[in-house]
Design a protein around this motif. Structure first.
Motif, PDB file in Angstrom:
ATOM      1  N   GLY A   8      20.278   1.010  -4.049  1.00 35.87           N
ATOM      2  CA  GLY A   8      19.497  -0.103  -4.559  1.00 35.87           C
ATOM      3  C   GLY A   8      19.296  -1.139  -3.463  1.00 35.87           C
ATOM      4  N   ALA A   9      18.236  -1.915  -3.577  1.00 35.91           N
ATOM      5  CA  ALA A   9      17.858  -2.841  -2.506  1.00 35.91           C
ATOM      6  C   ALA A   9      18.879  -3.953  -2.301  1.00 35.91           C
ATOM      7  N   SER A  10      19.358  -4.571  -3.361  1.00 35.36           N
ATOM      8  CA  SER A  10      20.272  -5.712  -3.214  1.00 35.36           C
ATOM      9  C   SER A  10      21.586  -5.299  -2.568  1.00 35.36           C
ATOM     10  N   ALA A  28      11.874  -6.723  -4.868  1.00 38.16           N
ATOM     11  CA  ALA A  28      11.105  -7.363  -5.941  1.00 38.16           C
ATOM     12  C   ALA A  28      11.008  -6.456  -7.157  1.00 38.16           C
ATOM     13  N   ALA A  29      10.808  -5.147  -6.928  1.00 39.46           N
ATOM     14  CA  ALA A  29      10.737  -4.199  -8.047  1.00 39.46           C
ATOM     15  C   ALA A  29      12.063  -4.158  -8.801  1.00 39.46           C
ATOM     16  N   GLU A  30      13.170  -4.269  -8.091  1.00 39.14           N
ATOM     17  CA  GLU A  30      14.492  -4.283  -8.727  1.00 39.14           C
ATOM     18  C   GLU A  30      14.659  -5.492  -9.636  1.00 39.14           C
ATOM     19  N   LEU A  31      13.975  -6.594  -9.274  1.00 35.80           N
ATOM     20  CA  LEU A  31      14.007  -7.799 -10.101  1.00 35.80           C
ATOM     21  C   LEU A  31      12.937  -7.782 -11.189  1.00 35.80           C
ATOM     22  N   GLY A  32      12.132  -6.720 -11.221  1.00 36.48           N
ATOM     23  CA  GLY A  32      11.068  -6.614 -12.208  1.00 36.48           C
ATOM     24  C   GLY A  32       9.858  -7.460 -11.882  1.00 36.48           C
ATOM     25  N   LEU A  33       9.631  -7.731 -10.587  1.00 38.59           N
ATOM     26  CA  LEU A  33       8.539  -8.591 -10.154  1.00 38.59           C
ATOM     27  C   LEU A  33       7.526  -7.802  -9.332  1.00 38.59           C
ATOM     28  N   GLY A  34       6.366  -8.447  -9.032  1.00 38.19           N
ATOM     29  CA  GLY A  34       5.270  -7.733  -8.386  1.00 38.19           C
ATOM     30  C   GLY A  34       4.974  -8.186  -6.973  1.00 38.19           C
ATOM     31  N   ALA A  35       3.697  -8.044  -6.559  1.00 36.83           N
ATOM     32  CA  ALA A  35       3.295  -8.261  -5.169  1.00 36.83           C
ATOM     33  C   ALA A  35       3.496  -9.698  -4.712  1.00 36.83           C
ATOM     34  N   LEU A  36       3.294 -10.676  -5.603  1.00 40.42           N
ATOM     35  CA  LEU A  36       3.498 -12.066  -5.227  1.00 40.42           C
ATOM     36  C   LEU A  36       4.940 -12.312  -4.818  1.00 40.42           C
ATOM     37  N   ALA A  37       5.893 -11.729  -5.555  1.00 38.69           N
ATOM     38  CA  ALA A  37       7.305 -11.868  -5.216  1.00 38.69           C
ATOM     39  C   ALA A  37       7.627 -11.210  -3.873  1.00 38.69           C
ATOM     40  N   VAL A  38       6.919 -10.108  -3.565  1.00 40.12           N
ATOM     41  CA  VAL A  38       7.108  -9.461  -2.261  1.00 40.12           C
ATOM     42  C   VAL A  38       6.799 -10.448  -1.144  1.00 40.12           C
ATOM     43  N   LEU A  90       0.819  -1.207   0.000  1.00 45.52           N
ATOM     44  CA  LEU A  90       0.000   0.000   0.000  1.00 45.52           C
ATOM     45  C   LEU A  90       0.855   1.260   0.000  1.00 45.52           C
ATOM     46  N   VAL A  91       1.848   1.297   0.880  1.00 42.87           N
ATOM     47  CA  VAL A  91       2.706   2.486   0.982  1.00 42.87           C
ATOM     48  C   VAL A  91       3.573   2.636  -0.260  1.00 42.87           C
ATOM     49  N   TYR A  92       4.121   1.530  -0.762  1.00 36.87           N
ATOM     50  CA  TYR A  92       4.981   1.633  -1.945  1.00 36.87           C
ATOM     51  C   TYR A  92       4.175   2.063  -3.173  1.00 36.87           C
TER      52      TYR A  92
END
Length: 401
Positions: free
Chosen positions: A367-369, A242-252, A41-43
Motif C-alpha cells: 500500500g502507498a502509505s 490519493a486512490a488509497e484515500l478514496g480521492l481523485g486527480a485533484l488530490a494527486v 494517464l498511466v494509472y
C-alpha cells in the motif's frame, strides 16, 4: 556580511539572473504539470502503482545518462548556447508527446530523451550562476532559484491536477512544450554570451568523477544528495496514495504540491535566518530531519495531515540540497564546474528515479502509505552515519569570509 544582509530582492535586481529566473519559472511549471498528466494517464490505463512509479522515474532517471555524458558540454561550449539548444530540443520532443493517441511505449521513449537533455541544461545553468552573482549573493541566489522551482511545482502540480481532471492530459504536455520554447527565447535575449570555460577541442574526460571521488567532502555531499532516493516517495506515489484515500486527480496534484510548498518555506528560513557556519554544520543533519515526518505515514493519515508531513520533508530536504550545491560549487574548479555540478545533480536526480521505482514496487506489495513510511525510516537510517562523517569534515570547509 550576515546571512540576512543579502535579500531575494537584491538578487533579482541582477538582470541576467532575472532572465534565468523567469525562464526556469516557465519551464518548471510546465514540467510539473506534465508529470501530473503522465501519472494520471498511466494509472488510468494500467491501474498499476508500479508502472506509475516507473513512468514517474522516467522523468528523473535518464538524467544519469545526460548528466554523465553531456554535462561537460557546459565547460566545452558557451553555457548560454548549451541552455538554449537544450530547451529547443525539449520543446520539439514534448510537442511530439502531446499528439493524442501516442502509444505508451513511444511516450516513454520520448520522455527519456527529454529528461536526458535536462542534464546539460542544468549543469550549464548552475555553472553560469557564479559568473552572474558574486559570493555574497550566490547562496541567496540558489535559494531564490529553489523557491522558483518549488513555486512552479506548486502551480504545476496543483493546477495540473485541476486541469487534468477537467480537460485532457495531452493538453498539459502541449503547454509544457510551449514553456520550453519561451524559456529558450528568454535566455537567448536576457543572458549575456560568454566564451566556454575551456577549449571545445579539448578531449572529453570524466574528470568530475575523479575530483568528487578524491575529495572526501565532495564524496559526502554526493551521498547526502542521494538521500532524495527515499524522499521522492510521496510525489512518485501521489496517484495510488490519493486512490488509497478514496480521492481523485485533484488530490494527486495537491499531494505532489506539498513537498514544494515546504521547500519554499525551508529555503527562505534556511538562507534568511541561519548563519553560513550553522548551515555548513547542519548539512547532513537536515537529511535525518527530512525523513522523520514520512515515518508517521504508517498511521495512514488523512489528506491534510499527509500534506503537512510531506511539506516538512520538503523543508528539511531543501535545506541540505541548497548547502550541498553551494559548498560543492566552491570546491570545484571553474574549468570543470559544469561537469562537476552536473555529476552531483545527476546523482540526486538519478536517486529520485530509483526511489520512485522502488517506492512503486513497495506500494504494490504493502500500500502507498506504508511504502512512504518505510522510505522515511530507511532515509533516517542512512542519514545518521552521514551526519557523523560530516561533523569530522566540516572544519575543512569553513564559511566564506
Amino acid at each position: 556580511m550576515t546571512a540576512g544582509a543579502v535579500t531575494f530582492r537584491s538578487v533579482l535586481a541582477v538582470g541576467e539572473f532575472r532572465a534565468l529566473w523567469f525562464a526556469e519559472l516557465l519551464s518548471q511549471a510546465g514540467d510539473q504539470l506534465a508529470r501530473v498528466a503522465l501519472s494520471v494517464l498511466v494509472y488510468q490505463r494500467t491501474n498499476s502503482a508500479a508502472l506509475t512509479g516507473l513512468t514517474f522515474a522516467l522523468t528523473y532517471l535518464p538524467t544519469m545518462i545526460g548528466g554523465l555524458l553531456l554535462a561537460g558540454l557546459g565547460d566545452r561550449f558557451p553555457r548560454r548556447t548549451v541552455m538554449v539548444v537544450s530547451d529547443v530540443v525539449r520543446a520539439v520532443l514534448v510537442a511530439a508527446m502531446a499528439i493524442p493517441g501516442v502509444p505508451l511505449w513511444l511516450l516513454c521513449l520520448l520522455l527519456t530523451v527529454v529528461v536526458m537533455a535536462n542534464g546539460p541544461f542544468k549543469a550549464a545553468q548552475l555553472a553560469l550562476l557564479p559568473d552572474i552573482l558574486d559570493e555574497q549573493r550566490y547562496v541567496v541566489g540558489l535559494a531564490v532559484r529553489n523557491v522558483t522551482v518549488q513555486s512552479s511545482q506548486v502551480a504545476g502540480f496543483a493546477g495540473g491536477g485541476l486541469l487534468v481532471s477537467l480537460l485532457d492530459p495531452y493538453l498539459a504536455l502541449g503547454l509544457d512544450a510551449a514553456t520550453f520554447a519561451l524559456s529558450a527565447l528568454i535566455i537567448q535575449v536576457g543572458v549575456r554570451w560568454r566564451p566556454s570555460a575551456r577549449s571545445a577541442k579539448d578531449p572529453v574526460r570524466l574528470t568530475a568523477f575523479g575530483s568528487v571521488w578524491r575529495d572526501p567532502r565532495l564524496r559526502l555531499i554526493a551521498l547526502v544528495s542521494w538521500l532524495s532516493l527515499f524522499y521522492i516517495a510521496p510525489e512518485s506515489l501521489a496517484a495510488p496514495y490519493a486512490a488509497e484515500l478514496g480521492l481523485g486527480a485533484l488530490a494527486v496534484g495537491l499531494i505532489m504540491a506539498s513537498h514544494p510548498v515546504g521547500s519554499i518555506v525551508g529555503a527562505y528560513v534556511f538562507t534568511r535566518y541561519v548563519t553560513e557556519a550553522n548551515r555548513l554544520r547542519s548539512l547532513a543533519l537536515m537529511g535525518i530531519l527530512a525523513g522523520i515526518p514520512l515515518v508517521f505515514c504508517v498511521f495512514r493519515p488523512e489528506l491534510t495531515t499527509s500534506m503537512i508531513l510531506f511539506g516538512l520533508t520538503g523543508a528539511f530536504s531543501t535545506a541540505y540540497t541548497l548547502q550541498c550545491a553551494a559548498t560543492a560549487t566552491r570546491l570545484l574548479p571553474d574549468t570543470g564546474r559544469a561537469q562537476g555540478i552536473g555529476l552531483l545533480a545527476t546523482a540526486a536526480l538519478t536517486a529520485q528515479g530509483i526511489g520512485a521505482l522502488v517506492a512503486g514496487s513497495l506500494a504494490d506489495l504493502s500500500g502507498a502509505s506504508l511504502a512512504v513510511a518505510f522510505c522515511g525510516m530507511a532515509g533516517v537510517a542512512v542519514a545518521i552515519p552521514l551526519t557523523y562523517a560530516w561533523t569530522r569534515q566540516v572544519h575543512t570547509v569553513g564559511p566564506r569570509t
